[in-house]
Scaffold this active site. Structure first.
Site, PDB file in Angstrom:
ATOM      1  N   ASP A 258       4.740   1.992   4.848  1.00 39.85           N
ATOM      2  CA  ASP A 258       4.147   0.757   4.337  1.00 39.85           C
ATOM      3  C   ASP A 258       3.308   0.074   5.420  1.00 39.85           C
ATOM      4  OD1 ASP A 258       3.623  -1.563   2.952  1.00 39.85           O
ATOM      5  OD2 ASP A 258       5.713  -2.048   2.525  1.00 39.85           O
ATOM      6  N   ASP A 321       1.767  -5.421  -4.863  1.00 37.69           N
ATOM      7  CA  ASP A 321       3.108  -5.334  -5.447  1.00 37.69           C
ATOM      8  C   ASP A 321       3.100  -5.778  -6.913  1.00 37.69           C
ATOM      9  OD1 ASP A 321       3.495  -4.836  -2.821  1.00 37.69           O
ATOM     10  OD2 ASP A 321       5.179  -6.207  -2.566  1.00 37.69           O
TER      11      ASP A 321
END
Ligand code: GLA
Length: 516
Positions: A258, A321
């Protein structure tokens, strides 16, 4: 004379319509379970192809529904692999590259079923989209070893493993958090060799992966190429070799990498800068004596879909997200799920070993980001839409709600084998939008057997009739149509299929030329 196709009327659609005039539609929908429960007879489910590298530890559990006890057999199992006939777990290692066509068999007192399966020993992992569970959207920064074990237990006891779910993945917050006041997050960031340590909530990572593996499941972990993860925990910056070695030592099978704080975390980066950490990680992973699937997470920067596979990614997040804001999930589903995908023609970039990842399945109970959990804000129809779209576009099916608290409705969304077959189809050809008329959309995925999976979606605020034309779907003549959520044949249609579809709902079908 031309026969007019019969419209399909959804029960869900009717209930939504009736409520439309009086109450807000979102609170009016019933949770109608469309999928019949699996019967007692054995059925082998999930992927029909599996990639492994030579000499890497092999683990694949044959997913099968049906009454237990069940006995498994594999015809043509290559040298180096062993089957546990009671659990269906295949373990060992393959020495030689090549394709191995085998036949899985499952037998119980109701009968025997066979299914072909292909093991491909080469360089490519993730020949079908990953299926599993991830801790983030329910446990976020309070994940523990106990939670991960309970998730593995629940993947078995809920039966999700029997439908092909495999990965049990920790997200952020397992490493030490510099500056934290919480004693369970403090401690030495690395050991004397410079290897990253887990925090006090994960006392023994190797014991945890052993526990997960013993159930026939695989384990996933998370870090960032920056100095800190998004939640401020220690990450891999300048320790990339050591941290990958650590994950191998611990026994992990999947890595989510990430972006977070890399290069200061900004988004104003060149393509070379965007690619650099992923090239480095995949080069290190390629040298390991263990297969680790690499999931790129950098929110779609620099059109990652155009180069994610070339830097070694097995999947890449295509947007921000999906659950960044709890109440924002329904809007994100349409914006980041549907629109990002069709606008960028993401179907051109996915395929075996390389998948577009629009983020996790946000159903069931999710974190409310205030220390508790709450039921997904997606309406029942939006949940059918969410799962259907993910399967049509060959997205990873990673559930991120509370796996230990699965109600029947959520389980019915997650475990319809005919719908999962759309996602896991061995051709691995991601579907695409073929028609749009206002809020009404038709999406099509080509399947390996020549059939088509077709989604008729209604993004509008009320019941609407969606028409899927053969010319748009790319078929001709009489087509045998099956409703996949209901697992029911609808009959033979010509020229078009029309369906009344509820607000934010879907009718998902598969069609074969008549006679096939
Ligand atoms: C980012 C990712 C999420 C999750 C969090 C963890 O926001 O996109 O999927 O991993 O970090 O902090």
């Amino acid at each position: 004379m031309r026969r007019t196709p019969r419209p399909l009327v959804l029960i869900l659609a009717v209930s939504a319509l009736a409520a439309a005039a009086l109450t807000p539609l979102t609170s009016a929908e019933e949770k109608v379970i469309l999928t019949p429960k699996p019967g007692p007879e054995p059925r082998i489910n999930g992927a029909r192809v599996f990639g492994v590298r030579p000499r890497s530890p092999f683990l694949f559990t044959i997913p099968a529904t049906g009454e237990r006890p069940m006995t498994f057999a594999v015809e043509g199992l290559p040298d180096g692999l062993t089957l546990d006939t009671a659990t269906g777990q295949i373990t060992g290692a393959l020495a030689a590259r090549g394709e191995y066509a085998v036949t899985f068999k499952a037998t119980n007192r109701s009968g025997t079923i066979e299914r072909g399966f292909k093991i491909v020993c080469g360089d490519t992992l993730a020949l079908t989209p990953h299926m599993g569970w991830n801790s983030w959207y329910v446990w976020e920064n309070h994940v523990t070893d106990g939670i991960m074990r309970a998730a593995a237990d629940a993947m078995v006891s809920s039966g999700m493993i029997d439908h092909g779910y495999q990965y049990v993945n920790i997200d952020d917050c397992w490493a030490v958090k510099p500056g934290s006041n919480d004693p369970t997050l403090q401690g030495p960031e690395r050991d004397a060799r410079g290897m990253v340590n887990s925090n006090g909530r994960f006392p023994d990572m190797k014991a945890l992966t052993d526990y997960i593996h013993a159930k026939g499941l695989k384990a996933g972990i998370y870090t960032s190429p920056g100095p800190l993860t998004c939640a401020g925990h220690v990450a891999a910056w300048q320790h990339e070799e050591q941290d990958v070695a650590r994950f191998v030592e611990w026994g992990y099978d999947f890595l989510k990498y990430d972006w977070c704080t890399y290069l200061g975390g900004g988004r104003d980066k060149t393509i070379d800068e965007l690619q650099r950490p992923y090239r480095l990680a995949s080069a290190i992973l390629a040298k390991q004596p263990r297969d680790i699937v690499l999931n790129l997470c950098q929110y779609g920067m620099g059109k990652v879909w155009e180069w994610g596979a070339s830097v070694g990614g097995n999947s890449w997040r295509t947007a921000d997200d999906l659950g960044g804001r709890f109440e924002g999930i329904p809007a994100a589903l349409f914006r980041d799920g549907f629109d990002v995908y069709s606008k960028n023609e993401l179907h051109r970039h996915g395929g075996p070993g390389r998948w577009n990842d629009p983020d996790y399945l946000l159903i069931g109970y999710l974190s409310d980001w205030q220390g508790g959990t709450a039921a997904t804000p997606l309406t029942p129809n939006e949940q059918y839409t969410h799962f259907s779209l993910w399967c049509l576009v060959s997205a990873p099916l990673i559930f991120s709600g509370d796996i230990t608290r699965l109600d029947d409705f959520t389980l019915n969304i997650l475990t319809n084998d005919e719908v999962i077959d759309v996602d896991q189809d061995p051709l691995g050809k991601p579907g695409r939008r073929v028609a749009k008329s206002g809020d009404l959309e038709v999406w099509v995925k080509e399947m390996e057997d020549g059939s088509k999976a077709v989604g008729l979606f209604n993004r509008g605020e009320g019941l609407a009739e969606v028409t899927a034309l053969w010319a748009d779907i790319g078929v001709q003549g009489r087509q045998k149509v099956r409703d996949l959520w209901r697992q029911k044949d609808l009959g033979v249609y010509k020229d078009a299929l029309k369906a009344f579809v509820a607000r934010h709902g879907v009718v998902l079908v598969r069609m074969w030329p008549e006679g096939k």
